[in-house]
Motif scaffolding. Structure first.
Motif, PDB file in Angstrom:
ATOM      1  N   ILE A 177       0.847  -1.190   0.000  1.00 34.04           N
ATOM      2  CA  ILE A 177       0.000   0.000   0.000  1.00 34.04           C
ATOM      3  C   ILE A 177       0.883   1.240   0.000  1.00 34.04           C
ATOM      4  O   ILE A 177       1.716   1.416   0.890  1.00 34.04           O
ATOM      5  N   ILE A 178       0.711   2.092  -1.016  1.00 37.97           N
ATOM      6  CA  ILE A 178       1.584   3.267  -1.129  1.00 37.97           C
ATOM      7  C   ILE A 178       0.746   4.544  -1.043  1.00 37.97           C
ATOM      8  O   ILE A 178      -0.051   4.823  -1.937  1.00 37.97           O
ATOM      9  N   PRO A 179       0.929   5.310   0.032  1.00 38.68           N
ATOM     10  CA  PRO A 179       0.205   6.575   0.123  1.00 38.68           C
ATOM     11  C   PRO A 179       0.854   7.609  -0.797  1.00 38.68           C
ATOM     12  O   PRO A 179       2.076   7.729  -0.827  1.00 38.68           O
ATOM     13  N   VAL A 180       0.042   8.335  -1.544  1.00 39.16           N
ATOM     14  CA  VAL A 180       0.589   9.351  -2.454  1.00 39.16           C
ATOM     15  C   VAL A 180      -0.049  10.701  -2.186  1.00 39.16           C
ATOM     16  O   VAL A 180      -1.185  10.767  -1.712  1.00 39.16           O
ATOM     17  N   MET A 181       0.725  11.772  -2.489  1.00 36.81           N
ATOM     18  CA  MET A 181       0.216  13.096  -2.178  1.00 36.81           C
ATOM     19  C   MET A 181      -0.158  13.893  -3.418  1.00 36.81           C
ATOM     20  O   MET A 181      -1.020  14.747  -3.363  1.00 36.81           O
ATOM     21  N   ASN A 182       0.538  13.629  -4.526  1.00 36.57           N
ATOM     22  CA  ASN A 182       0.192  14.387  -5.727  1.00 36.57           C
ATOM     23  C   ASN A 182       0.338  13.549  -6.988  1.00 36.57           C
ATOM     24  O   ASN A 182       0.859  12.443  -6.965  1.00 36.57           O
ATOM     25  N   LEU A 183      -0.147  14.155  -8.084  1.00 39.69           N
ATOM     26  CA  LEU A 183      -0.216  13.431  -9.341  1.00 39.69           C
ATOM     27  C   LEU A 183       1.168  12.990  -9.825  1.00 39.69           C
ATOM     28  O   LEU A 183       1.320  11.895 -10.357  1.00 39.69           O
ATOM     29  N   LEU A 184       2.169  13.851  -9.591  1.00 39.89           N
ATOM     30  CA  LEU A 184       3.503  13.498 -10.082  1.00 39.89           C
ATOM     31  C   LEU A 184       3.990  12.200  -9.456  1.00 39.89           C
ATOM     32  O   LEU A 184       4.582  11.351 -10.122  1.00 39.89           O
ATOM     33  N   GLU A 185       3.701  12.075  -8.167  1.00 38.87           N
ATOM     34  CA  GLU A 185       4.082  10.811  -7.492  1.00 38.87           C
ATOM     35  C   GLU A 185       3.388   9.635  -8.156  1.00 38.87           C
ATOM     36  O   GLU A 185       3.992   8.585  -8.392  1.00 38.87           O
TER      37      GLU A 185
END
Ligand code: ADP
Length: 777
Positions: free
Chosen positions: A741-749
């Protein structure tokens, strides 16, 4: 000469004054002797003999002698002249001595006048006693009086006159006036006597009538009961209702309404146009429980044991219920906050309601609200309608037979309003503790106390529940079960129950663990266990046929022969796609059935910059698509001409399921980015997250369900909004462990995780794709 102080006794000259012997003895300190000379002096205040002083007396007394002493405790003093008390000396031992002189009357009352007045009073006295049982006695008594003084003296004790008034008569010097005063006092006494006699006889009559009436009623009831017992078949309906109304213990308003309608029923007779309606109404009203049950102390350990026995897992839910029971115990209440269970179908919401009732030792009723559009469904129809009925709430109360059942209101999210009023607002009144103690169903038209009912509501989603209703309730989420939990539920609960239902024993049927796992993975597709339960039931039914035919003694179900017993094809599971092509990305959706994976497919075809969206997408999702296009154009400016030279088609397969919500934002954007950069995204990466125009990934709902769906579908990696990290604690361990499970903060990530960013360089693209392929293997 004995000085005898007296109080509140009428003392007159030349007559007999009657006294109690004890008063005489107390006042003078010796037993009265017949013939003993006395002077009667009048006390100003009622003081005991020891406290008498020189000033305790009025200045006029009467001389006389003891003429009679009776063994019954009374004596008579024959009085003579009035005296002036010139001086009084009280010795320390209380002995009174006086110096007196005779006080003459200022005029005389002729014997003729006296006789006239006496005759008048005597006849009034006789009238007074006329018709009573003591008339003969009073005749004899009255006849002995020959002067007004003698009558007055004899009547002294009944006279309504104060000590001062009595003394005033003695102090009057005019004999004529004295006679008038006496006459007046005697007539007054008689009038008062008459009034009180009338009053008391009227009261007596009332009382007698009441006693008689109740005696007659009791007798009638007794006789009717005897008759009813002899001929139970002929006890009339009206009589039965009458008895039920009396015994129901209903509140005053209800009782009045019931009596009113019963009278109407009596007047209508058996063939009246309203007879049926009246009868049904009274029957309903009397079959409700109007008794207030006492709050019971619930043993928490026992309650915990019962909850544990009926349901596997659901630890959070069970803990919350135990908390509620503890609070109810402490507050000695029968209900607490209203619980709202939200979760996919078959997650145990309704059935745990049943267990709660069992733990609380209370009755259980279920009211299904699915599809209720009419306010009258909740609150009943007014009686004036033909075919009027009580609402579902009161109907359930009647079915439960108590006033404090555990009531499960199923599917509150499926209420809808129509031109016939808003059922949700009616439900609000039912659930509001401020109002529900006087809930008035339109049909009943009298208030009923719902405050002891333990309400539990269930729903698949909170989205469609009106805000005011949602505010009244405490939400408890039912997340759905992982495959391991499902297996446990099947083994411990569903299979034994299914076997019991068809009457086969443990010896006769064995289902292997692998078979159960296969049922879960290939024959069901759900967050709950409803489908699993159905499979268990059908498996047992098929087995029952074979056993009943006597073909086989013991059946063993294994993955090999499972299909035969279930008699169905395995489900086509939506598993992650194998092939990798640009423009297709795996997304995660929340559905009422739990979670599901979905694919967002995109395609460019020669055209003029049109955007086509298909696949039953809702408005919010269409907006997300536009947002995604803008974002991609922004991040890949060099590719933006592609959009104007081509038409873009976005499609989300499985058109039968309507999809909406903003949580596909990052999936849509990634899919379009993947398409225009021609860089495929590994289908084993699934993602969910709303996106903003600035490219921030925003929080979404239903994370546990979505992750469980990802696990079911065989997804390996999941990108989730970083803002949702806290929700991970609601996700079962088993699910968390099987996913990266990978939490992401923005679209680039997101784009770099998917290998899209930096793909302008061909070498990069190859490298990325290969990495994913390797991982997949
Ligand atoms: P819901 O109301 O959430 O749709 P139900 O309460 O009707 O679900 O449950 C469906 C069936 O699944 C019932 O037979 C119930 O006993 C069973 N069930 C659900 N959850 C569990 C559990 N945790 N343990 C045992 N049985 C369960």
């Amino acid at each position: 000469m004995t000085v005898l102080p007296i109080y509140n006794i009428l003392v007159l000259p030349n007559t007999d004054v009657y006294l109690r012997t004890d008063i005489f003895e107390d006042a003078v300190g010796h037993v009265p002797q017949k013939g003993e000379s006395v002077v009667l002096v009048v006390l100003r205040k009622d003081v005991p003999a020891q406290s008498v002083t020189e000033n305790s007396f009025y200045p006029i007394g009467v001389t006389g002698f003891v003429s009679e002493v009776h063994a019954e405790g009374w004596l008579a003093v024959r009085t003579a002249d009035r005296l002036n008390i010139d001086k009084a000396i009280v010795s320390p031992n209380g002995h009174v001595e006086i110096i007196t002189s005779v006080r003459e009357d200022s005029d005389t009352l002729s014997s003729h006048e006296d006789a006239q007045k006496t005759a008048g009073v005597k006849s009034a006295l006789l009238d007074f006693s006329k018709g009573t049982q003591w008339e003969p006695v009073s005749r004899a008594w009255v006849s002995q009086f020959s002067t007004l003084n003698s009558i007055a003296s004899a009547c002294s004790m009944w006279m309504d006159a104060s000590n001062e008034e009595r003394y005033a008569i003695l102090a009057e010097d005019s004999a004529q006036k004295r006679a008038e005063m006496l006459e007046k006092l005697l007539y007054e006494t008689l009038e008062i006597g008459k009034l009180s006699q009338e009053g008391s006889s009227a009261r007596q009559e009332d009382y007698q009538r009441m006693v008689r009436e109740s005696a007659i009623r009791k007798q009638m009831e007794y006789l009717q009961k005897e008759l009813d017992e002899m001929h139970p078949e002929s006890v009339s309906d009206i009589r039965r209702l009458e008895l039920k109304i009396r015994e129901s213990g209903m509140n005053e308003t209800a009782r009045q309404e019931a009596d009113k309608l019963l009278n109407r029923l009596k007047q209508e007779g058996t063939n009246g146009s309203e007879t049926g309606m009246l009868y049904n109404y009274l029957d309903f009203l009397t079959s409700l429980s109007w008794k207030k049950e006492a709050a019971q102390e619930i043993d928490l350990n026992e309650a915990e044991r019962i909850l544990e026995e009926d349901h596997f897992g659901l630890t959070k839910v069970k803990n919350r219920i135990i908390q509620q029971i503890a609070v109810m115990n402490l507050k000695k209440e029968q209900s607490g906050s209203i619980l709202l269970f939200i979760g996919a179908p078959g997650t145990g919401k309704t059935s745990i309601g049943q267990s709660i009732a069992r733990a609380l030792k209370r009755k259980y009723v279920r009211v299904s609200l699915g599809g209720v559009r009419d306010e009258a469904d909740i609150r009943g129809h007014r009686r004036t309608y033909i075919g009027a009925m009580p609402g579902r709430i009161m109907d359930a109360i009647q079915k439960s037979g108590v006033s404090n059942p555990v009531m499960v209101l199923d599917e509150v999210d499926k209420l809808s309003s129509s031109y016939n009023g808003d059922p949700a607002s009616a439900l609000l009144e039912v659930l509001d503790p401020e109002q529900n103690s006087t809930f008035t169903d339109h049909y009943m038209n009298v208030p009923y106390d719902l405050s002891d009912v333990f309400f539990i509501c269930t729903a698949n989603t909170a989205d469609t529940i009106p805000e005011p209703l949602l505010n009244r309730m405490e939400v408890i989420q039912f997340q759905g079960y992982t495959p391991i939990e499902k297996e446990q539920i099947a083994v411990r609960h569903l299979l034994p129950k299914a076997m019991e239902a068809v009457g086969i024993t443990k010896k006769q049927l064995r289902v292997s663990k692998n078979a159960i796992r296969l049922i879960i993975s290939d024959y069901t597709r759900e967050g709950g266990v409803r489908g699993l339960k159905k499979r268990m039931d059908s498996l047992c039914r098929t087995a029952a046929v074979s056993i009943a035919r006597g073909n086989i003694e013991t059946i063993s179900v294994t993955p090999k022969n499972l299909r035969e017993y279930l008699d169905m094809h395995p489900m086509r599971h939506r598993l992650v796609k194998e092939n990798v092509s640009p423009g297709i990305v795996t997304g995660l959706a929340w559905t009422a059935g739990g979670g599901e994976i979905l694919y967002i497919e995109t395609l460019l075809s020669k055209g003029s910059g049109q955007v086509l969206i298909t696949g039953q997408l809702g408005d919010v999702m269409k907006e997300s698509a536009r947002l995604a296009i803008s974002l991609v154009k922004h991040h890949f400016p060099e590719k933006s001409s592609l959009f104007s030279e081509n038409d873009l088609h976005i499609h989300v397969p499985d058109g039968a399921t309507p999809k909406d919500g903003p949580s596909a934002g990052i999936t849509l954007t990634t899919a379009i980015a993947s398409l225009i950069t021609s860089s495929p995204v590994d289908p084993q990466i699934a993602m969910t997250g709303e996106i903003s125009l600035r490219g921030d990934v925003l929080a979404i709902g239903g994370l546990p369900e979505k992750l469980m769906a990802a696990q079911r579908a065989g997804v390996k990696r999941v990108l989730i909004p970083a803002e949702n990290k806290d929700d991970l604690q609601d996700v079962p361990n088993e699910t968390r462990e099987s996913l990266e499970i990978i939490p992401v903060m923005n679209l680039l990530e997101v784009l770099s995780m998917c290998g899209i960013l930096g793909v302008e360089r061909a070498s990069d693209r190859v490298e990325h794709t290969d990495t994913w392929k390797e991982q997949k293997l």
